[in-house]
Motif scaffolding. Structure first.
Motif, PDB file in Angstrom:
ATOM      1  N   ALA A  10       3.447   6.116  -5.394  1.00  0.00           N
ATOM      2  CA  ALA A  10       3.271   6.278  -6.845  1.00  0.00           C
ATOM      3  C   ALA A  10       2.138   7.268  -7.132  1.00  0.00           C
ATOM      4  O   ALA A  10       2.276   8.146  -7.993  1.00  0.00           O
ATOM      5  CB  ALA A  10       2.991   4.931  -7.496  1.00  0.00           C
ATOM      6  N   GLU A  11       1.028   7.136  -6.424  1.00  0.00           N
ATOM      7  CA  GLU A  11      -0.099   8.056  -6.619  1.00  0.00           C
ATOM      8  C   GLU A  11       0.288   9.502  -6.315  1.00  0.00           C
ATOM      9  O   GLU A  11      -0.202  10.432  -6.951  1.00  0.00           O
ATOM     10  CB  GLU A  11      -1.275   7.659  -5.713  1.00  0.00           C
ATOM     11  N   ASP A  12       1.161   9.660  -5.334  1.00  0.00           N
ATOM     12  CA  ASP A  12       1.582  11.002  -4.924  1.00  0.00           C
ATOM     13  C   ASP A  12       2.753  11.524  -5.750  1.00  0.00           C
ATOM     14  O   ASP A  12       3.261  12.612  -5.483  1.00  0.00           O
ATOM     15  CB  ASP A  12       1.960  10.999  -3.438  1.00  0.00           C
ATOM     16  N   GLY A  13       3.196  10.733  -6.742  1.00  0.00           N
ATOM     17  CA  GLY A  13       4.298  11.151  -7.597  1.00  0.00           C
ATOM     18  C   GLY A  13       5.648  11.089  -6.927  1.00  0.00           C
ATOM     19  O   GLY A  13       6.579  11.799  -7.307  1.00  0.00           O
ATOM     20  N   LYS A  14       5.788  10.228  -5.938  1.00  0.00           N
ATOM     21  CA  LYS A  14       7.053  10.122  -5.201  1.00  0.00           C
ATOM     22  C   LYS A  14       7.841   8.887  -5.627  1.00  0.00           C
ATOM     23  O   LYS A  14       8.369   8.164  -4.801  1.00  0.00           O
ATOM     24  CB  LYS A  14       6.769  10.040  -3.700  1.00  0.00           C
ATOM     25  N   LEU A  15       7.916   8.667  -6.913  1.00  0.00           N
ATOM     26  CA  LEU A  15       8.645   7.506  -7.417  1.00  0.00           C
ATOM     27  C   LEU A  15      10.125   7.815  -7.541  1.00  0.00           C
ATOM     28  O   LEU A  15      10.520   8.942  -7.817  1.00  0.00           O
ATOM     29  CB  LEU A  15       8.101   7.088  -8.773  1.00  0.00           C
ATOM     30  N   TRP A  75       0.844  -1.203   0.000  1.00  0.00           N
ATOM     31  CA  TRP A  75       0.000   0.000   0.000  1.00  0.00           C
ATOM     32  C   TRP A  75       0.878   1.251   0.000  1.00  0.00           C
ATOM     33  O   TRP A  75       0.584   2.218  -0.709  1.00  0.00           O
ATOM     34  CB  TRP A  75      -0.934   0.031   1.210  1.00  0.00           C
ATOM     35  N   ALA A  76       1.933   1.236   0.794  1.00  0.00           N
ATOM     36  CA  ALA A  76       2.825   2.401   0.855  1.00  0.00           C
ATOM     37  C   ALA A  76       3.415   2.687  -0.527  1.00  0.00           C
ATOM     38  O   ALA A  76       3.505   3.849  -0.951  1.00  0.00           O
ATOM     39  CB  ALA A  76       3.922   2.171   1.883  1.00  0.00           C
ATOM     40  N   GLY A  77       3.803   1.636  -1.245  1.00  0.00           N
ATOM     41  CA  GLY A  77       4.336   1.822  -2.599  1.00  0.00           C
ATOM     42  C   GLY A  77       3.312   2.386  -3.559  1.00  0.00           C
ATOM     43  O   GLY A  77       3.608   3.289  -4.345  1.00  0.00           O
TER      44      GLY A  77
END
Length: 74
Positions: free
Chosen positions: A60-65, A54-56
């Protein structure tokens, strides 16, 4: 009104009215609170998914890739 009383009152309502009341309450939430609620509901719907997954997804949803380079795997 206590949470327990509110829950009893909501459960006593017919489904159509309960949906209307909950929908109105959701429309009062900020976008950030809606995002938090949506994420919590996903976890409840899929308890078999580990928290790190879930954290991953949420990163990704928050653009923190983080971009991974092939050299990292050589």
């Amino acid at each position: 009104m206590t949470v327990a009383l509110l829950e009893r009152e909501l459960k006593a309502l017919p489904e159509a009215k309960r949906t209307k009341v909950i929908g109105a309450a959701l429309r009062e939430l900020s976008p950030a609170k809606l995002k938090t609620l949506e994420r919590e509901l996903r976890r409840l719907a899929h308890p078999e998914v580990p928290e790190d997954v879930w954290a991953g997804f949420e990163e990704a949803e928050d653009g923190k890739l983080t971009e991974m380079k092939n050299e990292l795997f050589a």
